[in-house]
Design an enzyme around this catalytic site. Structure first.
Site, short mmCIF file in Angstrom:
data_model
loop_
_atom_site.label_atom_id
_atom_site.label_comp_id
_atom_site.label_asym_id
_atom_site.label_seq_id
_atom_site.Cartn_x
_atom_site.Cartn_y
_atom_site.Cartn_z
N GLU A 31 0.94 -1.30 0.06
CA GLU A 31 -0.12 -0.08 -0.05
C GLU A 31 0.85 1.17 0.10
O GLU A 31 0.44 2.29 -0.40
CB GLU A 31 -0.95 0.02 1.29
CG GLU A 31 -1.98 -1.11 1.30
CD GLU A 31 -2.84 -0.84 2.68
OE1 GLU A 31 -3.93 -0.61 2.33
OE2 GLU A 31 -1.99 -1.14 3.65
N TYR A 79 -14.81 26.86 -2.95
CA TYR A 79 -14.88 25.68 -2.65
C TYR A 79 -13.55 24.77 -3.36
O TYR A 79 -13.04 23.66 -3.15
CB TYR A 79 -16.06 24.57 -2.96
CG TYR A 79 -16.57 24.69 -4.34
CD1 TYR A 79 -16.03 24.02 -5.41
CD2 TYR A 79 -17.87 25.59 -4.54
CE1 TYR A 79 -16.66 24.04 -6.53
CE2 TYR A 79 -18.28 25.97 -5.85
CZ TYR A 79 -17.79 24.91 -6.69
OH TYR A 79 -18.41 25.17 -8.01
N GLU A 81 -7.11 7.47 9.60
CA GLU A 81 -7.44 8.20 10.79
C GLU A 81 -6.38 9.29 11.00
O GLU A 81 -6.73 10.55 11.09
CB GLU A 81 -7.38 7.61 12.31
CG GLU A 81 -8.60 6.60 12.66
CD GLU A 81 -8.02 5.24 11.86
OE1 GLU A 81 -8.67 4.08 12.31
OE2 GLU A 81 -7.05 5.14 11.16
N LYS A 102 -10.90 4.54 1.56
CA LYS A 102 -10.25 3.72 0.78
C LYS A 102 -10.90 2.71 -0.23
O LYS A 102 -11.59 1.99 0.29
CB LYS A 102 -9.03 2.57 1.59
CG LYS A 102 -8.11 2.20 0.81
CD LYS A 102 -7.11 1.06 1.78
CE LYS A 102 -6.27 2.03 2.70
NZ LYS A 102 -5.16 1.44 3.29
#
Length: 120
Positions: free
Chosen positions: A22, A54, A74, A100
């Site tokens: 990963e 934005y 997190e 993910k």
């Protein structure tokens, strides 16, 4: 505060995760951003300077996902929320969802994710 800017399903490729593969191979992430801001002035003026652009929120989020590498969602979501609050002092709070899209699990799952909310 009930007014908010909502940005949904921003797709960004990054290298985040615990497993070595990963961290070596980029993978897709999906982001949702909600930014609480009083939009009364913008409603009256119809002027971009009276709200948060934005495009700035989206660009910052993309820069964090592509420019850093975190082991945990997190940590990525927390960094995004903290950085987004710095864009404009008019932001009362932000909420970030990081997903993910292809988690390395043996079971059939569409995504894994984390939601983080920060306020002033």
């Amino acid at each position: 505060m009930t007014d908010r800017i909502e940005l949904r399903d921003l797709r960004v490729v990054g290298t985040h995760g615990v497993l070595p593969e990963e961290r070596e191979r980029a993978q897709p992430f999906s982001l949702d951003i909600t930014a609480w801001i009083d939009t009364a002035a913008a409603q009256r003026s119809d002027d971009l300077s009276d709200t948060v652009d934005y495009a700035r929120l989206v660009q910052l989020a993309a820069d964090v996902v592509t420019g850093h590498s975190f082991q945990l969602l997190e940590a990525l979501a927390g960094r995004l929320a903290d950085d987004l609050l710095l864009i404009d002092p008019r932001l009362a709070a932000v909420e970030v969802v990081v997903r993910k899209l292809h988690p390395p699990l043996a079971l059939d799952i569409a995504s894994t994710g984390v939601l983080v909310r920060r306020s002033r």
